[in-house]
Design a protein around this motif. Structure first.
Motif, PDB file in Angstrom:
ATOM      1  N   ARG A  27      17.567 -73.243 112.156  1.00  0.00           N
ATOM      2  CA  ARG A  27      18.289 -74.299 112.133  1.00  0.00           C
ATOM      3  C   ARG A  27      19.703 -73.908 112.914  1.00  0.00           C
ATOM      4  NH1 ARG A  27      18.246 -78.172 107.152  1.00  0.00           N
ATOM      5  NH2 ARG A  27      19.497 -76.472 106.342  1.00  0.00           N
ATOM      6  N   GLY A  58       3.481 -75.670 116.579  1.00  0.00           N
ATOM      7  CA  GLY A  58       4.806 -76.386 117.450  1.00  0.00           C
ATOM      8  C   GLY A  58       5.885 -76.385 116.776  1.00  0.00           C
ATOM      9  N   LEU A  59       6.257 -75.718 115.775  1.00  0.00           N
ATOM     10  CA  LEU A  59       7.649 -75.820 114.996  1.00  0.00           C
ATOM     11  C   LEU A  59       8.622 -74.615 115.680  1.00  0.00           C
ATOM     12  CD1 LEU A  59       6.307 -76.287 111.469  1.00  0.00           C
ATOM     13  CD2 LEU A  59       7.119 -77.900 113.001  1.00  0.00           C
ATOM     14  N   ARG A  61       9.444 -72.124 118.911  1.00  0.00           N
ATOM     15  CA  ARG A  61       9.293 -71.743 120.158  1.00  0.00           C
ATOM     16  C   ARG A  61       9.951 -70.230 120.439  1.00  0.00           C
ATOM     17  NH1 ARG A  61      14.273 -72.359 120.601  1.00  0.00           N
ATOM     18  NH2 ARG A  61      15.400 -74.084 120.704  1.00  0.00           N
ATOM     19  N   ASP A  74      12.030 -75.716 116.947  1.00  0.00           N
ATOM     20  CA  ASP A  74      11.435 -76.770 117.830  1.00  0.00           C
ATOM     21  C   ASP A  74      11.183 -77.914 116.967  1.00  0.00           C
ATOM     22  OD1 ASP A  74      10.522 -78.716 119.554  1.00  0.00           O
ATOM     23  OD2 ASP A  74       9.367 -77.424 120.692  1.00  0.00           O
ATOM     24  N   ALA A  75      12.249 -78.706 116.342  1.00  0.00           N
ATOM     25  CA  ALA A  75      12.170 -79.851 115.213  1.00  0.00           C
ATOM     26  C   ALA A  75      11.140 -80.707 115.930  1.00  0.00           C
ATOM     27  CB  ALA A  75      13.592 -80.073 115.054  1.00  0.00           C
ATOM     28  N   ARG A  76      11.005 -80.985 117.095  1.00  0.00           N
ATOM     29  CA  ARG A  76      10.063 -82.090 117.633  1.00  0.00           C
ATOM     30  C   ARG A  76       8.690 -81.997 116.636  1.00  0.00           C
ATOM     31  NH1 ARG A  76      10.223 -81.263 123.851  1.00  0.00           N
ATOM     32  NH2 ARG A  76       9.954 -79.178 122.787  1.00  0.00           N
ATOM     33  N   GLY A  77       8.346 -80.670 116.140  1.00  0.00           N
ATOM     34  CA  GLY A  77       7.198 -80.854 115.694  1.00  0.00           C
ATOM     35  C   GLY A  77       7.165 -81.159 114.137  1.00  0.00           C
ATOM     36  N   ARG A  79       8.166 -84.144 113.429  1.00  0.00           N
ATOM     37  CA  ARG A  79       7.922 -85.693 113.379  1.00  0.00           C
ATOM     38  C   ARG A  79       6.950 -85.961 112.521  1.00  0.00           C
ATOM     39  NH1 ARG A  79      10.052 -89.444 116.016  1.00  0.00           N
ATOM     40  NH2 ARG A  79      11.279 -88.195 117.519  1.00  0.00           N
ATOM     41  N   HIS A  82       8.433 -86.149 109.050  1.00  0.00           N
ATOM     42  CA  HIS A  82       9.402 -86.941 108.878  1.00  0.00           C
ATOM     43  C   HIS A  82       8.825 -88.328 108.771  1.00  0.00           C
ATOM     44  CE1 HIS A  82      13.279 -89.109 109.294  1.00  0.00           C
ATOM     45  NE2 HIS A  82      12.693 -89.749 110.420  1.00  0.00           N
ATOM     46  N   GLU A  83       7.894 -88.866 109.516  1.00  0.00           N
ATOM     47  CA  GLU A  83       7.366 -90.041 109.750  1.00  0.00           C
ATOM     48  C   GLU A  83       6.412 -90.280 108.233  1.00  0.00           C
ATOM     49  OE1 GLU A  83       4.770 -90.099 113.245  1.00  0.00           O
ATOM     50  OE2 GLU A  83       6.739 -90.728 114.343  1.00  0.00           O
TER      51      GLU A  83
END
Length: 113
Positions: A27, A58-59, A61, A74-77, A79, A82-83
């Motif tokens: 982070r 995918g967490l 890169r 890659d925090a998009r991974g 999601r 989080h959901e």
């Protein structure tokens, strides 16, 4: 029942505590594997293995920077996590609201005694 492979999805990958520690470490920014290993007090091959798993789901890169490879979050991974956890937010909010109402009721009773 056999556990799914750690690279099958994000949930399996982050089930390992050291991988979660790596995500927290990343982070703050990109780091080479040697620094990840040193910070977490694990071997370089161990850090590489964890970073590979995190990259495959995918967490994380990676990119080449001179002679070293830098790893970044890659925090998009995250999601899906989080959901999924967000679905429990209403439950916890309602539980805390009930607890707050109970404490307020106790305080009112004490004041009236």
């Amino acid at each position: 029942m056999a556990r799914a492979a750690t690279t099958s999805d994000v949930f399996n990958a982050i089930a390992e505590p050291q991988r979660r520690e790596i995500l927290v470490l990343l982070r703050a920014g990109e780091r080479p594997v040697t620094e990840v290993a040193r910070e977490l007090r694990i071997t370089q091959p161990g850090a590489s293995k964890h970073l590979r798993v995190l990259r495959e789901v995918g967490l994380v890169r990676d990119r080449k920077a001179g002679k070293q490879r830098l790893y970044g979050l890659d925090a998009r991974g995250l999601r899906p996590v989080h959901e999924w956890t967000g679905g429990f937010e209403q439950y916890w909010n309602e539980s805390f609201d009930r607890l707050d109402a109970y404490v307020q009721d106790l305080n009112r009773r004490e004041e009236n005694d």
